[in-house]
Enzyme design. Sequence first.
Site, PDB file in Angstrom:
ATOM      1  N   THR A 243       0.737  -1.664  -0.177  1.00 36.79           N
ATOM      2  CA  THR A 243       0.131  -0.087   0.519  1.00 36.79           C
ATOM      3  C   THR A 243       0.619   1.111   0.159  1.00 36.79           C
ATOM      4  O   THR A 243       2.202   1.133   0.386  1.00 36.79           O
ATOM      5  CB  THR A 243      -1.031   0.167   1.302  1.00 36.79           C
ATOM      6  OG1 THR A 243      -1.887   1.002   0.650  1.00 36.79           O
ATOM      7  CG2 THR A 243      -0.303   0.739   2.929  1.00 36.79           C
TER       8      THR A 243
ATOM      9  N   VAL B 212       5.577   3.581   0.996  1.00 30.59           N
ATOM     10  CA  VAL B 212       5.316   2.657   0.980  1.00 30.59           C
ATOM     11  C   VAL B 212       4.970   1.592   2.402  1.00 30.59           C
ATOM     12  O   VAL B 212       6.496   1.408   2.679  1.00 30.59           O
ATOM     13  CB  VAL B 212       5.417   1.309  -0.034  1.00 30.59           C
ATOM     14  CG1 VAL B 212       4.898   0.362  -1.096  1.00 30.59           C
ATOM     15  CG2 VAL B 212       5.926   2.470  -2.033  1.00 30.59           C
ATOM     16  N   GLU B 213       4.255   0.864   1.974  1.00 27.60           N
ATOM     17  CA  GLU B 213       3.673  -0.286   3.463  1.00 27.60           C
ATOM     18  C   GLU B 213       3.404  -1.241   3.250  1.00 27.60           C
ATOM     19  O   GLU B 213       3.041  -1.835   1.753  1.00 27.60           O
ATOM     20  CB  GLU B 213       2.578   0.347   4.206  1.00 27.60           C
ATOM     21  CG  GLU B 213       3.089   1.442   4.751  1.00 27.60           C
ATOM     22  CD  GLU B 213       1.875   2.347   5.599  1.00 27.60           C
ATOM     23  OE1 GLU B 213       0.671   1.347   5.597  1.00 27.60           O
ATOM     24  OE2 GLU B 213       1.956   3.412   6.102  1.00 27.60           O
ATOM     25  N   THR B 214       3.496  -2.406   4.108  1.00 28.81           N
ATOM     26  CA  THR B 214       3.415  -3.475   3.891  1.00 28.81           C
ATOM     27  C   THR B 214       1.898  -3.996   4.522  1.00 28.81           C
ATOM     28  O   THR B 214       1.062  -3.269   5.146  1.00 28.81           O
ATOM     29  CB  THR B 214       3.841  -5.041   4.499  1.00 28.81           C
ATOM     30  OG1 THR B 214       4.687  -4.230   5.927  1.00 28.81           O
ATOM     31  CG2 THR B 214       5.962  -4.762   4.166  1.00 28.81           C
TER      32      THR B 214
END
Length: 246
Positions: free
Chosen positions: A80, A180-182
């Site tokens: 995301t 950006v994230e996990t």
Amino acid sequence: MHLNSALISSFLLASVSLAGRPRSQRQNLVQKPANTSSDGVVYNNGFAGLVWPLDNGTFYSVNGTVTIPKVSGPTNASATIAVGIDGTVCPGSSAILQAGVDAIVTSSGIDYKAWFESDSYTDIDNNLMISASDHIQLTVQAWDEHSGFAVIKNLNTGQQASRQLQSSEPLCRQKVYCGVETMWTADTMFPFPSFDAVTFTDAVATSTSGQPYGPQGAMIYDIELNGTVMTSVTCLADYSVTIKYV
Ligand SMILES: *[C@@H]1O[C@H](CO)[C@@H](O)[C@H](O)[C@H]1NC(C)=O
Ligand SMILES: *[C@@H]1O[C@H](CO)[C@@H](O)[C@H](O)[C@H]1NC(C)=O
Ligand SMILES: *[C@@H]1O[C@H](CO)[C@@H](O)[C@H](O)[C@H]1NC(C)=O
Ligand SMILES: *[C@@H]1O[C@H](CO)[C@@H](O)[C@H](O)[C@H]1NC(C)=O
Ligand SMILES: *[C@@H]1O[C@H](CO)[C@@H](O)[C@H](O)[C@H]1NC(C)=O
């Protein structure tokens, strides 16, 4: 890390201890290297991008335009793109306001979804159409200790989604970030997909007095999973940052 269910977010655990560190006097420079014991990068399993940690009460908004990447990986691989304010940084509070775009690999392609999140809920928007290569402008504002506002605008279509956000715990407006994230559900991380480089242009935070903070010198975070570094973050220009999958 972004939870893809309406659970309490536990974003950026790794940054808690860094939040109160001394900072540079320069307006757009927080501190770099952030972690003098290594290469200045903070490695963690939740987030790759830039973090600006300053003092309690500093920030009003964070804002950036990003090109939506193609992602690839097994079904359910998910990443995301997010901008946000606070998140485990406020003493005794898990307050957070954030907004972004999920990219989820499905059996029929990539599903892109706009979302809004606070400490107590995630609100997925099912109306805003987003496709790979679209230019999306993300804005999150903190109005006071418990409320704010976010806008996700598709510059290619002119459509936007917005929400007034409520944080049940008090915000301290001490940290902003873009990156950006996990993605997680409870303690389980969805597979992390490979992705085209994600570039934020016009990435800027503003203080409550209107002072801009650009990316140069904000703290750099990279994602490391099981000992493998997955991302590389580079500040390209005054208000531009790229997150590459490596
Ligand atoms: C700094 O980096 C080292 C090596 O990567 C790591 O062990 C340490 O936890 C980091 N410290 C902080 C405060 O992030
Ligand atoms: C977000 O960015 C747009 C375009 O640069 C700008 O017009 C807007 O004022 C910004 N919003 C905030 C809250 O900084
Ligand atoms: C994808 O995730 C859902 C739960 O979110 C799960 O039910 C499903 O089995 C997963 N599919 C694959 C192929 O991993
Ligand atoms: C931030 O500052 C305000 C006003 O000085 C204070 O009331 C509040 O407790 C502080 N919050 C945190 C989390 O430090
Ligand atoms: C990391 O290793 C654990 C076991 O050590 C495994 O369960 C997990 O799937 C691995 N995660 C990734 C992202 O490779």
